[in-house]
Design a protein around this motif. Sequence first.
Motif, short mmCIF file in Angstrom:
data_model
loop_
_atom_site.label_atom_id
_atom_site.label_comp_id
_atom_site.label_asym_id
_atom_site.label_seq_id
_atom_site.Cartn_x
_atom_site.Cartn_y
_atom_site.Cartn_z
N VAL A 110 0.86 -1.19 0.00
CA VAL A 110 0.00 0.00 0.00
C VAL A 110 0.89 1.23 0.00
CG1 VAL A 110 -1.70 1.31 1.32
CG2 VAL A 110 -1.87 -1.18 1.18
N ALA A 111 0.54 2.18 -0.87
CA ALA A 111 1.31 3.42 -0.93
C ALA A 111 0.50 4.55 -0.34
CB ALA A 111 1.68 3.74 -2.37
N LEU A 112 1.21 5.43 0.36
CA LEU A 112 0.59 6.61 0.93
C LEU A 112 1.32 7.78 0.31
CD1 LEU A 112 -1.47 7.16 3.11
CD2 LEU A 112 0.35 7.10 4.78
N LEU A 113 0.60 8.50 -0.58
CA LEU A 113 1.26 9.54 -1.36
C LEU A 113 0.93 10.91 -0.82
CD1 LEU A 113 0.25 8.07 -4.80
CD2 LEU A 113 2.53 8.00 -3.79
N TYR A 158 -2.51 -0.75 -3.85
CA TYR A 158 -3.53 0.20 -3.48
C TYR A 158 -2.84 1.45 -2.98
CZ TYR A 158 -8.25 1.47 -1.95
OH TYR A 158 -9.47 2.08 -1.83
N ALA A 159 -3.50 2.61 -3.13
CA ALA A 159 -2.83 3.84 -2.70
C ALA A 159 -3.80 4.86 -2.13
CB ALA A 159 -2.06 4.45 -3.86
N TYR A 160 -3.27 5.66 -1.23
CA TYR A 160 -4.01 6.78 -0.65
C TYR A 160 -3.23 8.05 -0.97
CZ TYR A 160 -6.39 3.26 2.18
OH TYR A 160 -7.13 2.20 2.60
N VAL A 161 -3.96 9.14 -1.27
CA VAL A 161 -3.28 10.41 -1.47
C VAL A 161 -3.65 11.33 -0.31
CG1 VAL A 161 -3.00 12.44 -2.94
CG2 VAL A 161 -3.29 10.18 -3.96
N LEU A 162 -2.61 11.91 0.27
CA LEU A 162 -2.76 12.72 1.45
C LEU A 162 -2.56 14.17 1.07
CD1 LEU A 162 -3.05 11.49 4.25
CD2 LEU A 162 -0.64 11.89 4.60
N ARG A 188 -5.26 15.17 5.33
CA ARG A 188 -6.47 14.39 5.05
C ARG A 188 -6.23 13.49 3.85
NH1 ARG A 188 -9.68 19.19 5.90
NH2 ARG A 188 -10.74 18.93 7.88
N VAL A 189 -6.94 12.38 3.84
CA VAL A 189 -6.90 11.54 2.64
C VAL A 189 -7.89 12.15 1.64
CG1 VAL A 189 -7.46 9.30 1.67
CG2 VAL A 189 -6.27 9.45 3.85
N THR A 190 -7.39 12.53 0.47
CA THR A 190 -8.30 13.17 -0.50
C THR A 190 -8.70 12.21 -1.61
OG1 THR A 190 -6.34 14.06 -1.57
CG2 THR A 190 -7.53 15.53 -0.09
N VAL A 191 -7.81 11.30 -1.95
CA VAL A 191 -8.10 10.36 -3.03
C VAL A 191 -7.62 8.99 -2.59
CG1 VAL A 191 -7.73 9.83 -5.47
CG2 VAL A 191 -7.56 12.20 -4.70
N GLU A 192 -8.35 7.94 -2.94
CA GLU A 192 -7.81 6.62 -2.74
C GLU A 192 -8.30 5.71 -3.85
OE1 GLU A 192 -10.38 5.66 1.08
OE2 GLU A 192 -9.81 3.82 0.05
N GLY A 193 -7.62 4.61 -4.01
CA GLY A 193 -8.03 3.68 -5.05
C GLY A 193 -6.92 2.71 -5.34
N THR A 194 -7.18 1.80 -6.28
CA THR A 194 -6.12 0.89 -6.65
C THR A 194 -5.07 1.69 -7.40
OG1 THR A 194 -7.10 0.40 -8.78
CG2 THR A 194 -7.77 -0.99 -6.94
N GLU A 254 -6.08 2.65 -10.88
CA GLU A 254 -7.04 3.75 -10.97
C GLU A 254 -6.34 5.09 -10.78
OE1 GLU A 254 -10.55 1.21 -8.79
OE2 GLU A 254 -9.89 3.07 -7.87
N LEU A 255 -5.47 5.13 -9.80
CA LEU A 255 -4.84 6.41 -9.48
C LEU A 255 -3.89 6.88 -10.58
CD1 LEU A 255 -4.15 6.57 -5.67
CD2 LEU A 255 -6.13 7.21 -7.00
N GLN A 256 -3.30 5.91 -11.27
CA GLN A 256 -2.38 6.31 -12.34
C GLN A 256 -3.10 7.12 -13.42
OE1 GLN A 256 -0.54 2.48 -12.99
NE2 GLN A 256 1.49 3.33 -12.62
N GLU A 257 -4.38 6.85 -13.53
CA GLU A 257 -5.15 7.57 -14.54
C GLU A 257 -5.71 8.88 -14.00
OE1 GLU A 257 -5.89 5.29 -17.48
OE2 GLU A 257 -4.19 4.46 -16.38
N ASN A 258 -5.63 9.04 -12.69
CA ASN A 258 -6.38 10.11 -12.04
C ASN A 258 -5.62 11.43 -12.05
OD1 ASN A 258 -7.79 11.74 -10.28
ND2 ASN A 258 -8.41 10.01 -9.00
N ARG A 259 -6.23 12.44 -12.66
CA ARG A 259 -5.54 13.73 -12.77
C ARG A 259 -5.45 14.46 -11.44
NH1 ARG A 259 -8.80 15.10 -17.16
NH2 ARG A 259 -8.01 14.16 -19.08
N GLU A 260 -6.37 14.16 -10.54
CA GLU A 260 -6.34 14.84 -9.25
C GLU A 260 -5.02 14.61 -8.52
OE1 GLU A 260 -9.69 14.96 -6.43
OE2 GLU A 260 -10.74 13.90 -8.05
N VAL A 261 -4.46 13.45 -8.76
CA VAL A 261 -3.19 13.14 -8.11
C VAL A 261 -2.13 14.14 -8.55
CG1 VAL A 261 -1.42 11.40 -7.80
CG2 VAL A 261 -3.80 10.72 -8.03
N ILE A 262 -2.08 14.32 -9.85
CA ILE A 262 -1.11 15.27 -10.39
C ILE A 262 -1.41 16.66 -9.88
CG2 ILE A 262 -0.25 16.30 -12.51
CD1 ILE A 262 -0.87 13.64 -13.88
N ALA A 263 -2.69 17.00 -9.84
CA ALA A 263 -3.08 18.34 -9.40
C ALA A 263 -2.60 18.61 -7.99
CB ALA A 263 -4.59 18.48 -9.48
#
Lengths: 361, 244, 254, 289
Positions: free
Chosen positions: B32-35, B206-210, B214-220, B223-232
Amino acid sequence: MAESITTTAAPAPSGSRAAVATLKNTFQMQNWVLAGLFFAACFVFPLLPFVEGWMVFQGAFIIIYIMAAQGVSILTGYTGLVTVGHGAFLAIGAYTAALLMKYTGLSVIPGMIAGGLVSAVFGLALGLVFLRLAGAFMAIGTLGFAFFIGAIVNNVPIFEGRTGISLPPNTVFGFEIDDFGFYYVALVTLALTTLFVHSLIRSGVGRAFKALRDSDKAAESSGVNRLLYRTLAFSISAFITGVAGALNGLIVNYISAEVYGDIWYSVDLLVAAVVGGSAMLFGPFLGGFFVAMVPFYLEELADFAFILKGVALIAVLVLAPAGVAEVVARPVRAWRQRKLLEAGESPELADAPGPPTGGGS
Amino acid sequence: MTLLRLRDVEVNYGAVRALRGISLSVEPGTVVALLGANGAGKSTIQKAISGLLKPTVGDIEFDGHRLNSLSPREIIRLGIATVPEGRKIFKDLSVSENLRMGAYSRSDRAGIAQDQEMVLDLFPVLKERTKQLGGSLSGGEQQMLTIARGLMARPRMLLLDEPSLGLAPLIIADIFRILKKINADKGMTLLIIEQNVHVALQNADYAYVLQLGRVTVEGTAKELQENREVIASYMGTQAHAAAG
Amino acid sequence: MTHLRCEGITVRFGGVMACDNVSIEVPEGKIVGLIGPNGAGKTTLFNVLSRFQEYESGHITYRDQNVDRKKPHEMIRLGMARTFQNLNLFGEQSTLDNILIGAHRHLGNPLANMFSLPGARRNEAALVDKALAVADMLHLNHQLDKPVKSLSYGWRKRVELARALAADPEMILLDEPVAGCNDEAAAELEEIVRHVNRNLGVTMLLVEHDMSMVMKVCDYIYVINFGANLADGTPAEVQENADVIAAYLGEPTQ
Amino acid sequence: MLGQLLMSGLAAGSLYALTAVAVVVVFRNTRTINLAQGDFAMMGAFLALIFIKSLGLSYLFALGLSVVCIMALGVLTERLVMRPIADSGWLTLFTATLGVYYILHGVSGWLWGRDTKAFPVTFDPTPIHFLGTVVSEGHLINMAWVTAIGALLYSFFRYTKQGIAMRAVTDDPETAQLMGIPVRFIVMLTWAMAGFLGAFAGILAAPIIYVAPEMMDEVLIKGYVAAVFGGLYSIPGAILGAILIGVAENLAGGYLGAHFKTAIAFVMIVILLAFRPQGLIGIQKRREV
């Protein structure tokens, strides 16, 4: 080019200025009142009917201790440089005055000033030599210095080692003085040094000392010249303790390496500063009194005095790490806060909601 | 059954509320990654899990045990070994002494010796340097040593705080390859706190974005690799548009 | 005109290259951002520029004057103030005293000062005025009496900024001014930073992880990675730079 | 003459070394300079003296018993005085050890009086010739003891779990905690070690000097000076410093005159701190901002 941020900004609102003025004044008032009471009491003390000669002598001795501890508090309390070597400055002051008196006939007041000045020169030199030291290294360095001075007065012939130097009776402005007169000389000197320390710690220089104590990085980035202010603190501190040393030697008309070659003064002075509260104006008063009186009352029980001193010291460190004066000042501070609130001066000064703060690691 | 679970965890760091209600769970045997960017609260989570900081609100549970009031010593005995951020090896201790300290909580001499062989096989560079002082190793070797030292506790879960910090890409790849191998061969659970999104998502299940505690985004990870919010969350809000 | 320039700065800590031939240039009156991933060497470069950190090679010029050999306390006399990432305040002292120390460069003769001579008293009153004006600008008026350690983190960040401003600097190095602040506090600080720059003409070099702030307030941005220059340009250019995005997200591993 | 002075220097230095190492060991794990280190030694000497004189124990047995007692004293100091204030600034910690100094000085003076006492000499007092120098058997025995203790310490720090853990705590207390190392226990162990070294220093010094409350004051100061040679951090540095001081003061005493013998250590410390504040072999700490 930025003209001046502080002049182009809106003028300070009069409310906060008045509040600041009130704050500073009440603070100062308290100090004046306390100091006034203390010195008035000390002035009257020898005149009281039940007071005997030895009490006056002991009183002068306490006054000298307080003064010496003031010197330590400048360096250790306000500038954050722990000194275990101030006995050396006491010795330098004492020997300077004594030698001058013996060989040139100089009297108490010029001897005192000379003692302070010579001590300040040594202080300056030591400040320069130990410019990069902090914490434990500074403590050991100053301790080494005290031992060094001790070795010198023990061994260099002019200081007459453990035989000691006997001095003629003291004179002030051509009049011979006894213990009674000497008490007043010491008292006036203490009043002057207290006034000076008070002015110093409230000035920009005192602010710079405290800045170096609390964070030398922040101090330097604000433009505080570490070399200048550290050596200044060393010199001032050494001057005051040196003056005390001159008085300490002259009051008994005799000085010897037996007394000044020992490290005890150094350690006692540090204890005085720490117990009383090294960063409090009246800390040295309480600490000096404590250190001077404990052995006096328990002379018969010298070893109990040691134990008592140790236990008291540890008790103070555990219960009042900022010194006894700080504990005494607490209710006074609370009282001031209450008064401010009552006066409706600025309830917001007591507590105001801050901007909400966020997280972050 | 979930191995590690954080429920609404809040932690105050002096006057700062560093974590503002974190919930996450780690299944056994997974990575599990916590980003999160700097200041998101990643290291605070590490300290809370390993027992250096106590949560003011919420619960931390590991394998049915509540960790909130446990000391780091008790937590490591329960099976969580921490690989702290910033290559915190003992610089004045030799490599083998560092490993021995990793096993401080254990007393089975034979097992320790066996595990030392095992971790040195995993990190052959260390094998050649067992007598060398930790401080004399290169950055990558130091990072490997912290991981090896963590494994010496024979944990059930390895908690890694920014294992990629300040390392060159090739070394990062090497370290993550070994981490994957540990996960695959031994079924070791890994919780990896990372700033390096790419490498973390490539290796995690699986990963969580902090963000700001706060955790703002989570997913496999996929999923997250495709997710622009992570980059944002990394590049500022406008980057969102830019990257889009 | 260039306000601050450094060329080829190299700093080594043991085997680690903290700064590797870094060069940046800050034009007069602008806000320049300095960004990069964790451990990229930003704070080291800050320490070099404010002369807390020695360096192996390279040169720094402040307004065309070489400052390689200056000490930290001399930089403020030239007009350059700085703040610290992890707050370097005098915790036991009041907010007012913390701000006042920032005005230290205007103290005047220390000897006159410590004896409270009349001139020094007037000067001291002027310093207090300065401090109050700065406090007012940062809405710190109600915190003046309190020891800084009793303030919340957000307030302490402001005290740190106030101390730098009290020096009347011509340039400020700001190290993560909004780290740990929530959106509201961050927005307010952002406004203050902009005000100080636009209205008072103070040049700024800004290290910040909050990208939205960096992108909004900076005129120009330098990106460093592994202690070396990676890219520079306007916020828009930097945001689109593939190297930069890769550095932030971690380069794809081969 | 030179050889003789070197030999005397070594003998004196080996006594300073015990104190210096104890100072370093405590400083590394607590940030405190232990001002009571000399009193640990003094109490050790007193106890041994009592064990021998009043209880009639053999020298070795008395020594062992006294060492154990002083180790307990070290632990007690940690538990009762240092632990309650462990989170304070170092001035507080430092002054607290001064408090311990006062108490132990007072207790010993109260129990045993302030006059100096002779310690039974267990060796042949006639000087013997050794490597072309004249040396007392006592000095040789002491040097052997100190060497043995040095070897013991070396093995402890190098090979035992607790010894390595002690170094790990010195290195990085927080990470040590993460490894499950009980940092408080290790700190206690540190004080026990200070007691161990202190008791030996006192008992070995006693036959050469005397037994009295202030017997170790000068040795202690030289121990500090020696400790600074290693930057208050390095044990080999402290040992080297101790030997250097022992040799330097004997050389100064021999060639410059007895007056200089005492002053030389302090001259050395002032010069050292002025030019190499991090110690001769101390680690150079990077200035962190």
